[in-house]
Design a protein around this motif. Sequence first.
Motif, PDB file in Angstrom:
ATOM      1  N   ILE A  88      72.817  45.790 -24.962  1.00  0.00           N
ATOM      2  CA  ILE A  88      72.400  47.179 -24.770  1.00  0.00           C
ATOM      3  C   ILE A  88      73.383  47.820 -23.805  1.00  0.00           C
ATOM      4  O   ILE A  88      73.481  47.426 -22.646  1.00  0.00           O
ATOM      5  N   PRO A  91      77.151  52.800 -25.724  1.00  0.00           N
ATOM      6  CA  PRO A  91      76.620  53.568 -24.598  1.00  0.00           C
ATOM      7  C   PRO A  91      75.794  54.771 -25.044  1.00  0.00           C
ATOM      8  O   PRO A  91      75.999  55.330 -26.127  1.00  0.00           O
ATOM      9  N   MET A  92      74.858  55.168 -24.206  1.00  0.00           N
ATOM     10  CA  MET A  92      74.084  56.403 -24.319  1.00  0.00           C
ATOM     11  C   MET A  92      73.227  56.506 -25.578  1.00  0.00           C
ATOM     12  O   MET A  92      72.954  57.591 -26.076  1.00  0.00           O
ATOM     13  N   VAL A  93      72.770  55.381 -26.088  1.00  0.00           N
ATOM     14  CA  VAL A  93      71.870  55.371 -27.246  1.00  0.00           C
ATOM     15  C   VAL A  93      70.446  55.642 -26.755  1.00  0.00           C
ATOM     16  O   VAL A  93      70.048  55.184 -25.689  1.00  0.00           O
ATOM     17  N   HIS A  94      69.694  56.385 -27.555  1.00  0.00           N
ATOM     18  CA  HIS A  94      68.293  56.686 -27.238  1.00  0.00           C
ATOM     19  C   HIS A  94      67.417  56.255 -28.411  1.00  0.00           C
ATOM     20  O   HIS A  94      67.698  56.608 -29.559  1.00  0.00           O
ATOM     21  N   PHE A 108      74.154  47.900 -29.087  1.00  0.00           N
ATOM     22  CA  PHE A 108      73.976  49.311 -28.758  1.00  0.00           C
ATOM     23  C   PHE A 108      75.215  49.778 -28.004  1.00  0.00           C
ATOM     24  O   PHE A 108      75.546  49.219 -26.952  1.00  0.00           O
ATOM     25  N   VAL A 139      70.757  51.213 -17.700  1.00  0.00           N
ATOM     26  CA  VAL A 139      69.871  51.103 -18.859  1.00  0.00           C
ATOM     27  C   VAL A 139      68.444  51.389 -18.401  1.00  0.00           C
ATOM     28  O   VAL A 139      68.035  50.984 -17.314  1.00  0.00           O
ATOM     29  N   GLN A 190      70.826  58.630 -31.638  1.00  0.00           N
ATOM     30  CA  GLN A 190      69.405  58.742 -31.321  1.00  0.00           C
ATOM     31  C   GLN A 190      68.602  58.277 -32.523  1.00  0.00           C
ATOM     32  O   GLN A 190      68.837  58.748 -33.633  1.00  0.00           O
ATOM     33  N   ASN A 233      73.925  53.315 -19.988  1.00  0.00           N
ATOM     34  CA  ASN A 233      73.142  54.561 -20.083  1.00  0.00           C
ATOM     35  C   ASN A 233      72.246  54.651 -21.322  1.00  0.00           C
ATOM     36  O   ASN A 233      71.929  55.750 -21.774  1.00  0.00           O
ATOM     37  N   CYS A 234      71.868  53.534 -21.884  1.00  0.00           N
ATOM     38  CA  CYS A 234      70.930  53.560 -23.016  1.00  0.00           C
ATOM     39  C   CYS A 234      69.506  53.747 -22.494  1.00  0.00           C
ATOM     40  O   CYS A 234      69.171  53.325 -21.385  1.00  0.00           O
ATOM     41  N   HIS A 235      68.682  54.381 -23.324  1.00  0.00           N
ATOM     42  CA  HIS A 235      67.283  54.613 -22.973  1.00  0.00           C
ATOM     43  C   HIS A 235      66.415  54.197 -24.155  1.00  0.00           C
ATOM     44  O   HIS A 235      66.617  54.685 -25.272  1.00  0.00           O
TER      45      HIS A 235
END
Length: 164
Positions: free
Chosen positions: A48, A70-73, A68, A21, A112, A51-53
């Motif tokens: 969260i 995974p991989m949410v921006h 959240f 994260v 996103q 790989n969330c940013h």
Amino acid sequence: MIIDNPQWIHFGNHCGLSDDVELCVGFNKDVTKEKEHPDLIIGNHVWIGRNCHIGCEYEIIIEDYVIFGPMVHVTDRNHYYEDVTKPIELQGEFGKGKMTIGAESWIGFGAQIMAGVNIGRHCVIGAGSIVTKDVPDYCVVGGNPARILKRYDFNTQKWVKTNG
């Protein structure tokens, strides 16, 4: 895991952060004009995923019980790009103000949420969605750009499909 400027990140109780994260809270005087510093406020019982940013230069509030995938921006800033004689990297950034992700919402895999967008309470943001406009309370959205697919009708106490 990357956490920039933890002094400007406020965690509630019983929060979880998965692997890789990134919570990037940065100070940019052009974005954070009327504030002393940016704030990333994470409520109680927030998860969260991997790989969330989250990129915050003004203020992002994540209310209680938000999930959240995974991989949410999520970001509250954008880059200037108008001057074609300069690299975009050198043109600076701008923000669109405070953002909120409402309580009890679920942000699906790879979604996103773009600068200036607010998500209402108890919303579902479908996997892979790119959210460019505010989402009202009790809605399911999906797509690119995301559109409302269902709304909760309190009179019938059912989720109702929309024409999107």
